[in-house]
Write an enzyme that holds these catalytic residues in place. Structure first.
Site, short mmCIF file in Angstrom:
data_model
loop_
_atom_site.label_atom_id
_atom_site.label_comp_id
_atom_site.label_asym_id
_atom_site.label_seq_id
_atom_site.Cartn_x
_atom_site.Cartn_y
_atom_site.Cartn_z
N ARG A 44 0.83 -1.21 0.00
CA ARG A 44 0.00 0.00 0.00
C ARG A 44 0.86 1.26 0.00
NH1 ARG A 44 -4.40 2.90 3.54
NH2 ARG A 44 -5.85 3.35 1.86
N HIS A 48 0.47 4.21 -2.75
CA HIS A 48 0.15 5.60 -2.40
C HIS A 48 1.30 6.57 -2.73
CE1 HIS A 48 -3.59 5.19 0.37
NE2 HIS A 48 -3.68 4.44 -0.71
N TRP A 187 -10.71 -8.58 2.56
CA TRP A 187 -11.54 -8.82 1.38
C TRP A 187 -11.64 -10.32 1.05
CZ3 TRP A 187 -8.19 -4.69 1.83
CH2 TRP A 187 -8.68 -3.41 1.55
FE1 DDH Z 1 -6.52 -0.04 -1.46
N1 DDH Z 1 -7.39 0.41 0.32
N2 DDH Z 1 -7.78 1.22 -2.43
N3 DDH Z 1 -5.54 -0.42 -3.21
N4 DDH Z 1 -5.21 -1.22 -0.46
C1 DDH Z 1 -7.09 -0.11 1.55
C2 DDH Z 1 -6.16 -1.10 1.81
C3 DDH Z 1 -5.29 -1.61 0.85
C4 DDH Z 1 -8.78 1.95 -1.85
C5 DDH Z 1 -9.02 2.09 -0.49
C6 DDH Z 1 -8.39 1.33 0.49
C7 DDH Z 1 -5.88 0.09 -4.44
C8 DDH Z 1 -7.05 0.80 -4.72
C9 DDH Z 1 -7.90 1.34 -3.80
C10 DDH Z 1 -4.18 -1.94 -1.04
C11 DDH Z 1 -3.72 -1.82 -2.34
C12 DDH Z 1 -4.35 -1.09 -3.35
C13 DDH Z 1 -7.91 0.50 2.54
C14 DDH Z 1 -7.87 0.19 4.03
C15 DDH Z 1 -8.73 1.39 1.90
C16 DDH Z 1 -9.80 2.27 2.52
C17 DDH Z 1 -6.73 0.97 4.72
C18 DDH Z 1 -6.65 0.64 6.19
O1 DDH Z 1 -7.65 0.84 6.89
O2 DDH Z 1 -5.59 0.17 6.63
C19 DDH Z 1 -9.58 2.57 -2.88
C20 DDH Z 1 -10.76 3.48 -2.64
C21 DDH Z 1 -9.07 2.17 -4.09
C22 DDH Z 1 -9.59 2.47 -5.44
O3 DDH Z 1 -8.99 2.03 -6.45
C23 DDH Z 1 -10.70 3.09 -5.69
C24 DDH Z 1 -4.85 -0.22 -5.40
C25 DDH Z 1 -4.88 0.22 -6.86
C26 DDH Z 1 -3.90 -0.96 -4.72
C27 DDH Z 1 -2.59 -1.52 -5.23
O4 DDH Z 1 -1.76 -1.93 -4.49
C28 DDH Z 1 -2.30 -1.57 -6.67
C29 DDH Z 1 -3.63 -2.86 -0.06
C30 DDH Z 1 -2.52 -3.89 -0.33
C31 DDH Z 1 -4.33 -2.66 1.11
C32 DDH Z 1 -4.16 -3.41 2.44
C33 DDH Z 1 -3.28 -2.64 3.39
C34 DDH Z 1 -3.09 -3.33 4.72
O5 DDH Z 1 -2.54 -2.68 5.62
O6 DDH Z 1 -3.44 -4.50 4.87
#
Ligand code: DDH
Length: 292
Positions: A44, A48, A187
């Site tokens: 993540r 970001h 998920w």
């Molecule tokens: Fe995400 N993400 N993401 N995400 N994401 C969260 C967690 C993780 C959105 C929202 C959230 C991508 C796209 C989107 C990962 C990878 C990727 C969380 C929860 C939210 C909210 C955070 C928390 O509470 O800790 C949204 C909205 C989108 C969107 O596309 C609309 C993408 C593109 C990726 C990527 O990696 C390519 C991952 C991995 C996590 C899990 C993190 C963790 O600590 O476990």
């Protein structure tokens, strides 16, 4: 070690493999943290750090690792990522020659590959920037929104619908934390293994709104132990998104291939081509492959 900080030290692919290996070890040293892996939170961070890119102004992206600076580090979307930045800092102490942008994106590559995902071609060459390069709040997606918002955010980075849906499959990994985003839960049933289960579950389960005092999210009707964000569910509702989500639910190889390509692009957003140290991307080995 002293030689590595000398000004004339030019790291090779082997040196980056060493950094990869150190990150891979750290991913496995999570103990009781979450589901026993730091992989998801490190992934993540890489996303970001890259997803702030704006193609119309050429600002943002992974080049300058601006999440090191306030206020970007304090943006709501980045809540909890200090965990990942802290882990990466341990690696930086050992390999001081690597830039933060290279380190964090290499972290994303290592996370995907070590959690049994596809190989991600990667190139070195990002440079450390300054606080003045930091991006304004609001460039990352808001999970409470619908398809127009998702398109606004990802089209701004230069992605199309197919790439958007492929990238969202990363939600096979990790979980939401109520003390970070407000949302809660994983998920999939295997949040530390990279699979196409995110798409399969989207179509195979019945998703209902969770009754709770937190932000609007869905839960699976059968076990009530899994979750989907409103933005995840939109991938089954929007006609164009649905086509790709269904294709990835039906074909894991296609998902792996398309995720790899889109994620490699994501990791390079905002990096001027001439900065890359090699024209051909490298494919780094997993720890398992090096044991063989
Ligand atoms: Fe995400 N993400 N993401 N995400 N994401 C969260 C967690 C993780 C959105 C929202 C959230 C991508 C796209 C989107 C990962 C990878 C990727 C969380 C929860 C939210 C909210 C955070 C928390 O509470 O800790 C949204 C909205 C989108 C969107 O596309 C609309 C993408 C593109 C990726 C990527 O990696 C390519 C991952 C991995 C996590 C899990 C993190 C963790 O600590 O476990």
């Amino acid at each position: 070690q002293a030689a590595k900080v000398a000004a004339n030290f030019t790291p090779t692919k082997e040196d980056y493999q060493k950094v990869y290996n150190r990150i891979a070890e750290i991913i496995d040293e999570a103990g009781e943290y979450d589901d026993g892996s730091f992989g998801p939170v490190i992934l993540r961070l890489a996303w970001h750090a890259s997803g702030t890119y704006d193609k119309s102004t050429g600002t943002g992206g992974s080049n300058y690792a601006t999440m090191r600076f306030e206020p970007e580090s304090l943006h709501g979307a980045n809540a909890g990522l200090s965990v990942a930045r802290g882990l990466m800092e341990k690696v930086k102490q050992e390999f001081s020659w690597i830039s933060y942008g290279d380190l964090w994106t290499l972290g994303g590559v290592a996370a995907v590959q070590e959690m049994a995902g596809p190989k991600i071609p990667w190139r070195a060459g990002r440079i450390d920037g300054f606080a003045e390069h930091a991006t304004p709040d609001g460039r990352l997606p808001d999970a409470s929104q619908g398809a127009p918002h998702i398109r606004d955010i990802f089209y701004r980075m230069g992605f199309n619908d197919q790439e958007i849906v492929a990238l969202c499959g990363a939600h096979a990994l990790g979980r939401c934390h109520s003390n970070r985003s407000g949302y809660e839960g994983p998920w999939t049933f295997s949040p530390t293994t990279f699979t196409n289960d995110f798409y399969k579950l989207l179509f195979e389960e019945k998703w209902v709104w969770k009754k709770w005092s937190g932000p609007k999210q869905l839960e699976d009707k059968t076990t009530k132990s899994l979750m989907m964000l409103p933005t995840d569910y939109v991938l089954t509702q929007d006609k164009s998104f649905k086509k790709y989500a269904k294709a990835y639910a039906d074909d894991n190889d296609l998902f792996f291939k398309d995720f790899s390509a889109a994620f490699a692009t994501l990791m390079e957003l905002g990096v001027p081509t001439q900065q890359f140290v090699s024209s051909e991307p490298w494919t780094l080995k997993t720890l398992d492959e090096q044991k063989a």
